[in-house]
Design an enzyme around this catalytic site. Sequence first.
Site, short mmCIF file in Angstrom:
data_model
loop_
_atom_site.label_atom_id
_atom_site.label_comp_id
_atom_site.label_asym_id
_atom_site.label_seq_id
_atom_site.Cartn_x
_atom_site.Cartn_y
_atom_site.Cartn_z
N GLN A 19 42.74 42.75 41.46
CA GLN A 19 44.05 42.57 42.08
C GLN A 19 44.41 41.09 42.14
OE1 GLN A 19 42.56 44.83 45.65
NE2 GLN A 19 44.48 45.91 45.47
N VAL B 88 45.20 37.19 40.85
CA VAL B 88 46.01 36.59 39.78
C VAL B 88 45.45 35.23 39.38
CG1 VAL B 88 48.11 37.84 40.42
CG2 VAL B 88 47.63 35.62 41.48
N HIS C 8 47.77 42.88 38.90
CA HIS C 8 48.98 42.20 39.37
C HIS C 8 49.37 41.02 38.49
CE1 HIS C 8 47.94 43.96 43.57
NE2 HIS C 8 48.61 44.81 42.84
N CYS D 166 63.91 28.64 30.75
CA CYS D 166 63.18 29.08 29.55
C CYS D 166 63.50 28.13 28.40
CB CYS D 166 63.59 30.51 29.20
SG CYS D 166 62.97 31.09 27.60
N GLY E 266 35.51 42.86 47.78
CA GLY E 266 36.41 41.88 48.39
C GLY E 266 37.85 42.30 48.47
N SER F 89 40.56 44.59 51.10
CA SER F 89 40.76 45.39 52.30
C SER F 89 41.47 46.70 51.94
CB SER F 89 41.60 44.61 53.31
OG SER F 89 42.81 44.21 52.70
N LEU G 170 30.43 38.03 49.32
CA LEU G 170 30.26 38.54 47.96
C LEU G 170 29.25 37.76 47.11
CD1 LEU G 170 31.79 40.96 46.68
CD2 LEU G 170 32.91 40.12 48.71
ZN LIG Z 1 64.13 33.13 27.53
#
Ligand SMILES: [Zn+2]
Length: 299
Positions: free
Chosen positions: A117, A119, A135, A194, A234, A236, A278
């Site tokens: 999950q 990023v 995600h 862009c 890790g 919830s 972890l």
């Molecule tokens: Zn574009």
Amino acid sequence: MRMRPTLSWTPGDDLPPGTTDLAPVTEALRAGGVLVLSGAGISTESGIPDYRGEGGSLSRHTPMTYQDFTGSPEARRRYWARSHLGWRTFGRARPNAGHRSVAAFGRHGLLTGVITQNVDGLHQAAGSEGAVELHGSLDRVVCLSCGAFSPRGELARRLEEVNAGFAPVAAGINPDGDADLTDEQVGDFQVVPCAVCGGVLKPDVVFFGENVPPRRVEHCRELVRAASSLLVLGSSLTVMSGLRFVRQAADAGKPVLIVNRDATRGDRLALTRVALPLGPALTAVADRLGLAVPAAATA
Ligand SMILES: [Zn+2]
């Protein structure tokens, strides 16, 4: 739909308490066919704070929604200022012992896949190349007009050029790469369009209020079907985008094992929840399995 997490959910008092016994997790991995589902908790040891838990950022931070982002140029300007600053931290983050242990499990053929999950790209950086980024990832940017993808590093360079001297000190950073800045600190930060068509750029992440692409969800469902057990690391499991795979595994009679310091929304469906950090926990499991976990890269 990915719903914004709230602080209103608190684990019930009647949930089974967490354990420190790593034997079930070790045995599940020894048997193989394990699918890993990871969340923000696996990256805290890399310096990326969790939304919740001790010092959790949700108490001071409201994550950007897709609707806010697409609805207003001013919201996008504030977002990109915060995210640009946050990227400097994310760009420096390195995989920790947890990520490296997962990569070692994969190299030794114990996993059928990794769904994250997060990023932050740290599973891939540790060597879990096929990890599914549920995600999306902060290291890619997508144009909302022409659909062109471009590397985040390229956008970061363009933003540096037009915002020379932008160096506010953030109050904190969030797992979505969004730093905490006041409007005053955002100041006159400039966004860039862009480079292909002049359209609006968005990080290639699933914002709250946005759907995970259906094909990606179906791919994850197939990974659950192919797995012998599901190992949650890790998370919830507060948001449905991850919890649904726990439900799918439990409905299919597959063992669900959780390693998470705090209670989770999936505890009732799980065989066990190990309440340990972890990195040390997964290193200990790898050790019991006789697997070598490479040390942290010094570069
Ligand atoms: Zn574009």
